[in-house]
Design a protein around this motif. Sequence first.
Motif, PDB file in Angstrom:
ATOM      1  N   UNK A 173       0.828  -1.234   0.000  1.00  0.00           N
ATOM      2  CA  UNK A 173       0.000   0.000   0.000  1.00  0.00           C
ATOM      3  C   UNK A 173       0.853   1.270   0.000  1.00  0.00           C
ATOM      4  N   UNK A 174       1.817   1.300  -0.920  1.00  0.00           N
ATOM      5  CA  UNK A 174       2.694   2.474  -1.039  1.00  0.00           C
ATOM      6  C   UNK A 174       2.551   3.067  -2.434  1.00  0.00           C
ATOM      7  N   UNK A 175       2.852   4.360  -2.558  1.00  0.00           N
ATOM      8  CA  UNK A 175       2.864   4.998  -3.881  1.00  0.00           C
ATOM      9  C   UNK A 175       4.135   5.828  -4.017  1.00  0.00           C
ATOM     10  N   UNK A 176       4.507   6.089  -5.282  1.00  0.00           N
ATOM     11  CA  UNK A 176       5.710   6.891  -5.535  1.00  0.00           C
ATOM     12  C   UNK A 176       5.373   8.361  -5.323  1.00  0.00           C
ATOM     13  N   UNK A 177       6.149   9.020  -4.440  1.00  0.00           N
ATOM     14  CA  UNK A 177       5.982  10.467  -4.258  1.00  0.00           C
ATOM     15  C   UNK A 177       6.786  11.179  -5.339  1.00  0.00           C
ATOM     16  N   UNK A 178       8.034  10.735  -5.503  1.00  0.00           N
ATOM     17  CA  UNK A 178       8.862  11.304  -6.566  1.00  0.00           C
ATOM     18  C   UNK A 178      10.010  10.347  -6.886  1.00  0.00           C
ATOM     19  N   UNK A 179      10.527  10.481  -8.092  1.00  0.00           N
ATOM     20  CA  UNK A 179      11.632   9.628  -8.529  1.00  0.00           C
ATOM     21  C   UNK A 179      12.959  10.346  -8.270  1.00  0.00           C
ATOM     22  N   UNK A 180      13.929   9.633  -7.710  1.00  0.00           N
ATOM     23  CA  UNK A 180      15.242  10.247  -7.468  1.00  0.00           C
ATOM     24  C   UNK A 180      16.156  10.019  -8.670  1.00  0.00           C
ATOM     25  N   UNK A 181      16.057   8.846  -9.282  1.00  0.00           N
ATOM     26  CA  UNK A 181      16.925   8.567 -10.440  1.00  0.00           C
ATOM     27  C   UNK A 181      16.564   7.266 -11.116  1.00  0.00           C
ATOM     28  N   UNK A 182      17.142   7.085 -12.324  1.00  0.00           N
ATOM     29  CA  UNK A 182      16.920   5.853 -13.079  1.00  0.00           C
ATOM     30  C   UNK A 182      18.258   5.156 -13.239  1.00  0.00           C
ATOM     31  N   UNK A 183      18.260   3.837 -13.080  1.00  0.00           N
ATOM     32  CA  UNK A 183      19.515   3.092 -13.037  1.00  0.00           C
ATOM     33  C   UNK A 183      19.413   1.801 -13.837  1.00  0.00           C
ATOM     34  N   UNK A 184      20.578   1.169 -14.068  1.00  0.00           N
ATOM     35  CA  UNK A 184      20.597  -0.128 -14.759  1.00  0.00           C
ATOM     36  C   UNK A 184      21.931  -0.824 -14.499  1.00  0.00           C
ATOM     37  N   UNK A 185      22.028  -2.043 -14.982  1.00  0.00           N
ATOM     38  CA  UNK A 185      23.251  -2.812 -14.776  1.00  0.00           C
ATOM     39  C   UNK A 185      24.302  -2.361 -15.798  1.00  0.00           C
ATOM     40  N   UNK A 186      25.514  -2.144 -15.302  1.00  0.00           N
ATOM     41  CA  UNK A 186      26.582  -1.633 -16.167  1.00  0.00           C
ATOM     42  C   UNK A 186      27.884  -2.407 -15.952  1.00  0.00           C
ATOM     43  N   UNK A 187      28.782  -2.254 -16.933  1.00  0.00           N
ATOM     44  CA  UNK A 187      30.150  -2.779 -16.792  1.00  0.00           C
ATOM     45  C   UNK A 187      31.041  -1.596 -16.445  1.00  0.00           C
ATOM     46  N   UNK A 188      31.783  -1.721 -15.337  1.00  0.00           N
ATOM     47  CA  UNK A 188      32.660  -0.615 -14.936  1.00  0.00           C
ATOM     48  C   UNK A 188      34.122  -1.032 -15.020  1.00  0.00           C
ATOM     49  N   UNK A 189      34.980  -0.022 -15.145  1.00  0.00           N
ATOM     50  CA  UNK A 189      36.427  -0.279 -15.224  1.00  0.00           C
ATOM     51  C   UNK A 189      37.142   0.590 -14.197  1.00  0.00           C
ATOM     52  N   UNK A 190      38.168   0.031 -13.615  1.00  0.00           N
ATOM     53  CA  UNK A 190      38.955   0.761 -12.628  1.00  0.00           C
ATOM     54  C   UNK A 190      39.835   1.807 -13.308  1.00  0.00           C
ATOM     55  N   UNK A 191      40.019   2.968 -12.686  1.00  0.00           N
ATOM     56  CA  UNK A 191      40.964   3.955 -13.245  1.00  0.00           C
ATOM     57  C   UNK A 191      42.399   3.406 -13.231  1.00  0.00           C
ATOM     58  N   UNK A 192      42.645   2.356 -12.405  1.00  0.00           N
ATOM     59  CA  UNK A 192      43.991   1.753 -12.346  1.00  0.00           C
ATOM     60  C   UNK A 192      44.014   0.365 -12.965  1.00  0.00           C
ATOM     61  N   UNK A 193      43.276   0.185 -14.050  1.00  0.00           N
ATOM     62  CA  UNK A 193      43.169  -1.131 -14.693  1.00  0.00           C
ATOM     63  C   UNK A 193      44.554  -1.679 -15.054  1.00  0.00           C
ATOM     64  N   UNK A 194      44.829  -2.968 -14.685  1.00  0.00           N
ATOM     65  CA  UNK A 194      46.191  -3.498 -14.888  1.00  0.00           C
ATOM     66  C   UNK A 194      46.444  -4.007 -16.301  1.00  0.00           C
ATOM     67  N   UNK A 195      45.411  -4.093 -17.150  1.00  0.00           N
ATOM     68  CA  UNK A 195      45.619  -4.596 -18.510  1.00  0.00           C
ATOM     69  C   UNK A 195      44.508  -4.038 -19.418  1.00  0.00           C
ATOM     70  N   UNK A 196      44.727  -2.808 -19.922  1.00  0.00           N
ATOM     71  CA  UNK A 196      43.670  -2.145 -20.702  1.00  0.00           C
ATOM     72  C   UNK A 196      43.378  -2.873 -22.007  1.00  0.00           C
TER      73      UNK A 196
END
Length: 287
Positions: A173-196
Amino acid sequence: MSAELNHLRIGIPSKGRLSELATDLLIQAGLNFRRQDRSLFARVSSIPAEITFLRTDDIPTLCAEGAIDLGITGSDLIEEAGADVVVRMKLGVGRCRLAICVPTTGNIQDPSELKGKRVATSFPNTTERYLKQHDAPVHLVKLNGSVEVMISLGVADAIVDLVETGSTLAANQLRILTEIGQYETVLIQSPNCRDSATADRIVRRLEGVVIARDYSLLEYNIPRDKLAAAEAITPGFTSPTVTSLENNSWCAVRAMVKRSDIIPIMEKLELLGALAILETSINNCRL
Ligand code: PRP
């Protein structure tokens, strides 16, 4: 088994739906691995990389710190952790919204009305940032799960939680008051990647699978005088392939089409006079 120091490390969720999605995606991209028992590592065959099984919400921080080079996680968790990572690609799954939710029976109309009230969430940083911007400092109740029951338990006046289909909200019994953001699954890379170089190779492989999942191959025959109109309907990923038919007044067209648009596009082509309209799935591609 322990980690190979010079191998590229890919962090994926150790359990849950995202763990299965990540495993399927990597294997479809030719990154074969087998997790033994509850081991933390699995070696990838034919590429100098290994998989590390982690908590989904630790992946952004561990990637920012360079403990893993690539990671599969939610963009909501990257924002919450404030992690300094590079988003290499969206994986086309796990789309959801983070929303402030209130009881359907209440009369709160605006986030500013939450000032001084209790808000339960497992996203305290994102929530605090948003509500401060809306001049509504609140008392945060920080939790790790089951946030949706906190209003009925009397612990909170509002919650901030992920919404995908909305069925959890409806059941409570809840409703959305407001949306903060939209998100999804992503692939991320480290700024210190050892093998680009290996990281780029893996990204190309995953792109091949993710694009293929989103598109179909559409083939049809069309009278030559309708070709321009047909090409406007199916412009393809780069451009459609057009070949001549034995009957010179007709040609055959082949183009990639967004899977979600396939039915209306087939209808438009049929109205235009196309024949033998065929849809074929694509398993993998390089574009
Ligand atoms: C998430 C979220 C909501 C639910 C929303 O929970 O916290 O409870 O999904 O999905 P819906 O809008 O489709 O109902 P999840 O299943 O990830 O488990 P959690 O309780 O650990 O957050």
